[in-house]
Scaffold this motif. Sequence first.
Motif, short mmCIF file in Angstrom:
data_model
loop_
_atom_site.label_atom_id
_atom_site.label_comp_id
_atom_site.label_asym_id
_atom_site.label_seq_id
_atom_site.Cartn_x
_atom_site.Cartn_y
_atom_site.Cartn_z
N ILE A 60 0.87 -1.19 0.00
CA ILE A 60 0.00 0.00 0.00
C ILE A 60 0.90 1.24 0.00
O ILE A 60 1.81 1.35 0.83
CB ILE A 60 -0.93 0.01 1.23
CG1 ILE A 60 -1.75 -1.28 1.28
CG2 ILE A 60 -1.85 1.22 1.19
CD1 ILE A 60 -2.71 -1.38 2.47
N ARG A 77 9.97 0.80 -4.84
CA ARG A 77 10.80 0.47 -3.67
C ARG A 77 10.30 -0.80 -2.99
O ARG A 77 11.02 -1.46 -2.26
CB ARG A 77 10.77 1.66 -2.70
CG ARG A 77 11.88 1.69 -1.71
CD ARG A 77 11.99 3.04 -1.04
NE ARG A 77 11.00 3.26 -0.02
CZ ARG A 77 10.94 4.36 0.75
NH1 ARG A 77 11.80 5.33 0.58
NH2 ARG A 77 10.03 4.49 1.67
N ALA A 117 -2.23 5.05 -3.88
CA ALA A 117 -3.10 6.10 -3.32
C ALA A 117 -4.14 6.51 -4.36
O ALA A 117 -3.87 6.55 -5.56
CB ALA A 117 -2.26 7.30 -2.93
N GLU A 122 -5.30 9.38 -4.99
CA GLU A 122 -5.00 10.64 -5.69
C GLU A 122 -4.07 10.42 -6.89
O GLU A 122 -4.10 11.20 -7.84
CB GLU A 122 -4.31 11.65 -4.75
CG GLU A 122 -5.23 12.26 -3.71
CD GLU A 122 -5.24 11.47 -2.41
OE1 GLU A 122 -4.66 10.35 -2.38
OE2 GLU A 122 -5.82 11.96 -1.43
P1 NAP Z 1 -2.19 7.87 4.08
O1 NAP Z 1 -3.40 8.69 4.18
O2 NAP Z 1 -1.78 7.08 5.26
O3 NAP Z 1 -2.42 6.91 2.82
C1 NAP Z 1 -1.44 6.01 2.37
C2 NAP Z 1 -2.09 4.85 1.66
O4 NAP Z 1 -2.90 4.15 2.61
C3 NAP Z 1 -3.01 5.25 0.52
O5 NAP Z 1 -2.91 4.29 -0.50
C4 NAP Z 1 -4.38 5.21 1.17
O6 NAP Z 1 -5.43 4.96 0.27
C5 NAP Z 1 -4.20 4.02 2.09
N1 NAP Z 1 -5.15 3.99 3.19
C6 NAP Z 1 -5.80 5.02 3.77
N2 NAP Z 1 -6.59 4.58 4.77
C7 NAP Z 1 -6.43 3.23 4.82
C8 NAP Z 1 -6.98 2.19 5.63
N3 NAP Z 1 -7.83 2.45 6.61
N4 NAP Z 1 -6.58 0.93 5.39
C9 NAP Z 1 -5.70 0.65 4.41
N5 NAP Z 1 -5.15 1.59 3.62
C10 NAP Z 1 -5.51 2.86 3.82
O7 NAP Z 1 -0.91 8.72 3.68
P2 NAP Z 1 -0.76 9.75 2.51
O8 NAP Z 1 -1.49 11.00 2.88
O9 NAP Z 1 -1.08 9.11 1.20
O10 NAP Z 1 0.81 10.00 2.50
C11 NAP Z 1 1.43 10.91 3.34
C12 NAP Z 1 2.01 10.20 4.55
O11 NAP Z 1 2.90 9.18 4.12
C13 NAP Z 1 2.85 11.12 5.40
O12 NAP Z 1 2.61 10.85 6.76
C14 NAP Z 1 4.27 10.75 5.03
O13 NAP Z 1 5.22 11.06 6.01
C15 NAP Z 1 4.13 9.30 4.81
N6 NAP Z 1 5.22 8.79 3.97
C16 NAP Z 1 6.19 8.02 4.55
C17 NAP Z 1 7.25 7.57 3.79
C18 NAP Z 1 8.33 6.74 4.40
O14 NAP Z 1 9.09 6.14 3.64
N7 NAP Z 1 8.45 6.65 5.72
C19 NAP Z 1 7.32 7.88 2.43
C20 NAP Z 1 6.32 8.67 1.88
C21 NAP Z 1 5.27 9.11 2.66
P3 NAP Z 1 -6.34 6.16 -0.29
O15 NAP Z 1 -5.42 7.04 -1.04
O16 NAP Z 1 -7.30 5.45 -1.16
O17 NAP Z 1 -6.95 6.83 0.90
#
Ligand code: NAP
Length: 495
Positions: A164, A176, A193, A195
Amino acid sequence: MTLAHARLPAEHALPDLAAASRGLYIGGQWVPSDTGGSIPVVDPSTEAVLAHVPDAGPDEVAKAVEAAASATPLWRDTPPRKRSEILRRCFELMVERAEMLAQLISMENGKALKDARGEVAYAAEFFRWNAEEAVRISGEFALAPAGANRIIVDYQPIGICLLITPWNFPAAMATRKIAPALAAGCTVILKPASETPLTAYALAALYEEAGVPAGVVNVLTTSDPGSMSAAILADPRVRKLSFTGSTGVGRALLAEASKHVISCSMELGGNAPFIVFDDADLEAALDGAMVAKMRNAGEACTAANRIFVQDGIYDAFAAALTRRMQALTIGAGASDKTDCGPMITRKAVEKISRLVDDARQRGARALCGGEASDGTGFFYPPTVLVDVDRDSLMAREEIFGPVAPLYRFTHEDEVIDLANDTEYGLAAYIYTRDVGRGLRVCSRIEAGMIGLNRGLVSDPAAPFGGVKQSGLGREGGQHHGIAEFMEAKYIATSF
Ligand code: NAP
């Protein structure tokens, strides 16, 4: 700050939006959603709908697991050299199509084309690196200490993996995971995602062209990721969850995976400190700060979220950083002139505004920026805030935008305590000319990755990941990334 106009992509680089939204990718086929539902993909620069992707229902989810299961024996037993050559071909095709992929990323994510080009190069490297790793997976052989038997350790693919990924690096966060999983001999289901799904689908077509057999990679989009992931994780054939995204969603997924005792890798949020000591090379620190803050317009988990500057250099650093931020061109992602593209959604802009307003109410001053832009597109200008109170909300939460908050400090111990005063521990940056101090501070900072006199840490050849609530496990690196997709099997034998 000037406004760049969107430039039409060169003819050869035009992304095929219809092809990238033609269906879910299951078992090597482009499949419509049984539910008939769809998800709009919006260009954050213009707010125009670029395409619709299918909203997978329970039937497609079951079919994807079935496809991954059917492909597992073939892929697991494909010789490492052959797997390596297919991964190498994925790398080559990504390099060949780099401009088209960069345009597509800029369109659906909004990031500046130069950032998107950088992302494609980075994303492709995971295939090259893991093509090289696929033929270097070795086991262990030892005489047991008692001398009575031998210990053999064999490393085997873990099984079907649910991957995911977030929207901020639509290509790199997927490759990755996919590249090491495939190198290890696993089959995968990718949930990108909502978006930014078009890049994931465009890449799926590219993998097929590179020779990845049907069913080895499956891609599903959904408007209900919680139900989809719960259904996939409940299938006993699925043995791995690799997630990149927010810490909140990561926690929910860990709870779900615990029901089935599934191996989890978690790449979660960050709150990176960027520390500049008085003796730092000012120009180098500014260069590093611009990369650590403004790569992807601040929408990066590794982004400098708290910039701590020592008293003696604080004012000079603030003034010079402001000049650099004011010189940036803000504009549509798919333009060569743009330095800082839009945020991903209006909600993201509102969050940044909330954090900046809170900081200003607590006494922070904006040396540039500080107000969301009016008009079409989800823009927030490059912003420098000084005299930021340490209790501001932005000291705790990810800003995820082009806002540089400067905090003042006096002593080394003080800044180490400040830097570690967060639930996160992903990246950190330290600027000093004193090598001894640099290494001493590195050893005391609670982070999985540290840039010492360097504003960029991401490298496919290095283990990427966080401590504390920034995650579990590592991606990339010599053996770390691939090990997440393997199980050790121990064989005791006497001879
Ligand atoms: P997010 O809201 O957590 O979403 C990430 C993924 O999870 C998306 O594909 C989303 O799908 C899915 N998702 C959302 N709710 C879910 C649920 N209840 N069960 C299963 N999957 C679910 O994060 P984001 O806003 O896309 O990304 C930003 C965040 O990612 C930031 O906190 C950033 O720091 C973090 N990030 C971390 C790294 C790292 O390597 N540590 C790298 C990049 C980003 P939908 O889009 O369909 O909602």
